[in-house]
Design a protein around this motif. Sequence first.
Motif, PDB file in Angstrom:
ATOM      1  N   ALA A 145       0.819  -1.218   0.000  1.00  0.00           N
ATOM      2  CA  ALA A 145       0.000   0.000   0.000  1.00  0.00           C
ATOM      3  C   ALA A 145       0.849   1.262   0.000  1.00  0.00           C
ATOM      4  O   ALA A 145       0.438   2.293  -0.548  1.00  0.00           O
ATOM      5  N   ASN A 146       2.041   1.209   0.590  1.00  0.00           N
ATOM      6  CA  ASN A 146       2.905   2.398   0.600  1.00  0.00           C
ATOM      7  C   ASN A 146       3.632   2.599  -0.737  1.00  0.00           C
ATOM      8  O   ASN A 146       4.464   3.489  -0.860  1.00  0.00           O
ATOM      9  N   GLN A 147       3.279   1.785  -1.726  1.00  0.00           N
ATOM     10  CA  GLN A 147       3.809   1.935  -3.081  1.00  0.00           C
ATOM     11  C   GLN A 147       2.681   2.129  -4.088  1.00  0.00           C
ATOM     12  O   GLN A 147       2.854   1.917  -5.288  1.00  0.00           O
ATOM     13  N   ILE A 148       1.530   2.551  -3.609  1.00  0.00           N
ATOM     14  CA  ILE A 148       0.387   2.854  -4.477  1.00  0.00           C
ATOM     15  C   ILE A 148      -0.181   4.210  -4.071  1.00  0.00           C
ATOM     16  O   ILE A 148      -0.464   4.447  -2.891  1.00  0.00           O
ATOM     17  N   ILE A 149      -0.341   5.092  -5.052  1.00  0.00           N
ATOM     18  CA  ILE A 149      -0.923   6.417  -4.815  1.00  0.00           C
ATOM     19  C   ILE A 149      -2.244   6.513  -5.571  1.00  0.00           C
ATOM     20  O   ILE A 149      -2.296   6.271  -6.789  1.00  0.00           O
ATOM     21  N   HIS A 150      -3.300   6.856  -4.853  1.00  0.00           N
ATOM     22  CA  HIS A 150      -4.614   7.076  -5.465  1.00  0.00           C
ATOM     23  C   HIS A 150      -4.663   8.538  -5.925  1.00  0.00           C
ATOM     24  O   HIS A 150      -4.632   9.450  -5.094  1.00  0.00           O
ATOM     25  N   VAL A 151      -4.717   8.738  -7.228  1.00  0.00           N
ATOM     26  CA  VAL A 151      -4.668  10.096  -7.796  1.00  0.00           C
ATOM     27  C   VAL A 151      -6.058  10.532  -8.246  1.00  0.00           C
ATOM     28  O   VAL A 151      -6.742   9.802  -8.975  1.00  0.00           O
ATOM     29  N   ILE A 152      -6.446  11.719  -7.806  1.00  0.00           N
ATOM     30  CA  ILE A 152      -7.686  12.335  -8.278  1.00  0.00           C
ATOM     31  C   ILE A 152      -7.291  13.636  -8.968  1.00  0.00           C
ATOM     32  O   ILE A 152      -6.953  14.625  -8.311  1.00  0.00           O
ATOM     33  N   PRO A 153      -7.279  13.633 -10.309  1.00  0.00           N
ATOM     34  CA  PRO A 153      -6.881  14.854 -11.035  1.00  0.00           C
ATOM     35  C   PRO A 153      -7.882  15.986 -10.794  1.00  0.00           C
ATOM     36  O   PRO A 153      -9.079  15.737 -10.594  1.00  0.00           O
ATOM     37  N   GLU A 154      -7.383  17.222 -10.820  1.00  0.00           N
ATOM     38  CA  GLU A 154      -8.274  18.376 -10.675  1.00  0.00           C
ATOM     39  C   GLU A 154      -9.263  18.449 -11.826  1.00  0.00           C
ATOM     40  O   GLU A 154     -10.401  18.880 -11.642  1.00  0.00           O
ATOM     41  N   LYS A 155      -8.821  18.017 -13.010  1.00  0.00           N
ATOM     42  CA  LYS A 155      -9.698  17.968 -14.179  1.00  0.00           C
ATOM     43  C   LYS A 155      -9.605  16.579 -14.787  1.00  0.00           C
ATOM     44  O   LYS A 155      -8.539  15.961 -14.750  1.00  0.00           O
ATOM     45  N   PRO A 156     -10.695  16.068 -15.369  1.00  0.00           N
ATOM     46  CA  PRO A 156     -10.631  14.766 -16.031  1.00  0.00           C
ATOM     47  C   PRO A 156      -9.533  14.744 -17.087  1.00  0.00           C
ATOM     48  O   PRO A 156      -9.247  15.749 -17.731  1.00  0.00           O
ATOM     49  N   VAL A 157      -8.891  13.589 -17.248  1.00  0.00           N
ATOM     50  CA  VAL A 157      -7.755  13.451 -18.162  1.00  0.00           C
ATOM     51  C   VAL A 157      -8.181  12.637 -19.381  1.00  0.00           C
ATOM     52  O   VAL A 157      -8.795  11.582 -19.248  1.00  0.00           O
ATOM     53  N   THR A 158      -7.844  13.144 -20.560  1.00  0.00           N
ATOM     54  CA  THR A 158      -8.121  12.391 -21.784  1.00  0.00           C
ATOM     55  C   THR A 158      -6.792  11.962 -22.419  1.00  0.00           C
ATOM     56  O   THR A 158      -5.746  12.557 -22.167  1.00  0.00           O
ATOM     57  N   GLY A 159      -6.859  10.913 -23.232  1.00  0.00           N
ATOM     58  CA  GLY A 159      -5.680  10.466 -23.970  1.00  0.00           C
ATOM     59  C   GLY A 159      -4.678   9.696 -23.128  1.00  0.00           C
ATOM     60  O   GLY A 159      -3.539   9.499 -23.543  1.00  0.00           O
ATOM     61  N   MET A 160      -5.067   9.261 -21.942  1.00  0.00           N
ATOM     62  CA  MET A 160      -4.162   8.514 -21.079  1.00  0.00           C
ATOM     63  C   MET A 160      -4.606   7.056 -21.060  1.00  0.00           C
ATOM     64  O   MET A 160      -5.795   6.767 -20.930  1.00  0.00           O
ATOM     65  N   ARG A 161      -3.638   6.140 -21.213  1.00  0.00           N
ATOM     66  CA  ARG A 161      -3.956   4.718 -21.284  1.00  0.00           C
ATOM     67  C   ARG A 161      -3.416   3.965 -20.072  1.00  0.00           C
ATOM     68  O   ARG A 161      -2.542   4.455 -19.372  1.00  0.00           O
ATOM     69  N   THR A 162      -3.920   2.756 -19.887  1.00  0.00           N
ATOM     70  CA  THR A 162      -3.414   1.888 -18.831  1.00  0.00           C
ATOM     71  C   THR A 162      -1.918   1.655 -19.020  1.00  0.00           C
ATOM     72  O   THR A 162      -1.466   1.363 -20.123  1.00  0.00           O
ATOM     73  N   MET A 163      -1.147   1.822 -17.960  1.00  0.00           N
ATOM     74  CA  MET A 163       0.301   1.638 -17.911  1.00  0.00           C
ATOM     75  C   MET A 163       1.075   2.723 -18.660  1.00  0.00           C
ATOM     76  O   MET A 163       2.272   2.569 -18.899  1.00  0.00           O
ATOM     77  N   ASP A 164       0.415   3.844 -18.993  1.00  0.00           N
ATOM     78  CA  ASP A 164       1.179   4.992 -19.489  1.00  0.00           C
ATOM     79  C   ASP A 164       2.100   5.470 -18.372  1.00  0.00           C
ATOM     80  O   ASP A 164       1.726   5.444 -17.186  1.00  0.00           O
ATOM     81  N   ALA A 165       3.289   5.910 -18.733  1.00  0.00           N
ATOM     82  CA  ALA A 165       4.238   6.469 -17.772  1.00  0.00           C
ATOM     83  C   ALA A 165       3.990   7.973 -17.680  1.00  0.00           C
ATOM     84  O   ALA A 165       4.013   8.671 -18.691  1.00  0.00           O
ATOM     85  N   MET A 166       3.728   8.458 -16.451  1.00  0.00           N
ATOM     86  CA  MET A 166       3.354   9.861 -16.263  1.00  0.00           C
ATOM     87  C   MET A 166       4.092  10.487 -15.087  1.00  0.00           C
ATOM     88  O   MET A 166       4.425   9.810 -14.109  1.00  0.00           O
ATOM     89  N   TRP A 167       4.330  11.799 -15.212  1.00  0.00           N
ATOM     90  CA  TRP A 167       4.719  12.614 -14.062  1.00  0.00           C
ATOM     91  C   TRP A 167       3.431  13.158 -13.465  1.00  0.00           C
ATOM     92  O   TRP A 167       2.580  13.689 -14.198  1.00  0.00           O
ATOM     93  N   VAL A 168       3.270  13.045 -12.157  1.00  0.00           N
ATOM     94  CA  VAL A 168       2.089  13.589 -11.482  1.00  0.00           C
ATOM     95  C   VAL A 168       2.563  14.506 -10.362  1.00  0.00           C
ATOM     96  O   VAL A 168       3.432  14.130  -9.566  1.00  0.00           O
ATOM     97  N   SER A 169       1.999  15.708 -10.314  1.00  0.00           N
ATOM     98  CA  SER A 169       2.357  16.692  -9.292  1.00  0.00           C
ATOM     99  C   SER A 169       1.113  17.119  -8.536  1.00  0.00           C
ATOM    100  O   SER A 169       0.032  17.262  -9.126  1.00  0.00           O
ATOM    101  N   GLY A 170       1.270  17.323  -7.222  1.00  0.00           N
ATOM    102  CA  GLY A 170       0.142  17.770  -6.413  1.00  0.00           C
ATOM    103  C   GLY A 170       0.447  17.607  -4.937  1.00  0.00           C
ATOM    104  O   GLY A 170       1.585  17.360  -4.544  1.00  0.00           O
ATOM    105  N   THR A 171      -0.587  17.739  -4.124  1.00  0.00           N
ATOM    106  CA  THR A 171      -0.437  17.634  -2.677  1.00  0.00           C
ATOM    107  C   THR A 171      -0.730  16.207  -2.235  1.00  0.00           C
ATOM    108  O   THR A 171      -1.788  15.662  -2.531  1.00  0.00           O
ATOM    109  N   LEU A 172       0.230  15.618  -1.528  1.00  0.00           N
ATOM    110  CA  LEU A 172       0.137  14.229  -1.093  1.00  0.00           C
ATOM    111  C   LEU A 172      -0.478  14.156   0.296  1.00  0.00           C
ATOM    112  O   LEU A 172      -0.110  14.914   1.190  1.00  0.00           O
ATOM    113  N   LYS A 173      -1.419  13.247   0.476  1.00  0.00           N
ATOM    114  CA  LYS A 173      -2.062  13.034   1.782  1.00  0.00           C
ATOM    115  C   LYS A 173      -1.960  11.565   2.171  1.00  0.00           C
ATOM    116  O   LYS A 173      -1.934  10.681   1.310  1.00  0.00           O
ATOM    117  N   LEU A 174      -1.925  11.315   3.465  1.00  0.00           N
ATOM    118  CA  LEU A 174      -1.970   9.945   3.969  1.00  0.00           C
ATOM    119  C   LEU A 174      -3.427   9.534   3.990  1.00  0.00           C
ATOM    120  O   LEU A 174      -4.237  10.136   4.696  1.00  0.00           O
TER     121      LEU A 174
END
Length: 201
Positions: A145-174
């Motif tokens: 579980a400490n190697q999985i991040i649940h991401v909720i984008p501020e806006k819906p994302v289009t053009g992204m596929r399963t296992m795409d490699a992405m940079w994600v930036s934002g505020t991390l919470k436990l």
Amino acid sequence: MQLSLVVSFFALVAALPGPNVAHAQSKGQSPAEYRVGDRLAKDKAASQAYRQIEWDDLIPKGWDPMAAFKGLDLARLKDNDPKAQEALEKMRSAWDQAPVETALNGQRVRIAGFVVPLERKGEQILEFLLVPYFGACIHVPPPPANQIIHVIPEKPVTGMRTMDAMWVSGTLKLDRSETGMGVSGYRLRGEALAPYTRPKT
């Protein structure tokens, strides 16, 4: 296709942090160009707006992901061995409760990982998991579980596929969350997303 129990063990162990893990380096790689267990390299020229972290930073010091395997000789396990199923269940329970790094709570971070979509609306992805290595939650069982991040984008994302490699930036919470693809120990409000490209050397 479901992996056998023994193959699952070895795939999980091979994907854990360590010096033998391969780092994917090619610019703009598509999911088909990665192999199960591949991790992404650090971007040394990253913006200072977010603190760039690596997946090892999410693991508290002293926590041993291999503790569930202590005293077990993986090389001797066979699929029909009840010990294999018992060990896998024990490991899954321990990993779902894996401790998180409390010092990261509320930090503005940037991290690279692979996308596992959770919720879609047509072509848009509303929520996804970010995982450290290719194939996690899809081709092999979920990481701790400490190697999985649940991401909720501020806006819906289009053009992204399963296992795409992405940079994600934002505020991390436990925030431990159970999903159909795995248990996440962190939640991140995705303020900025960008395709992963090879870092400048």
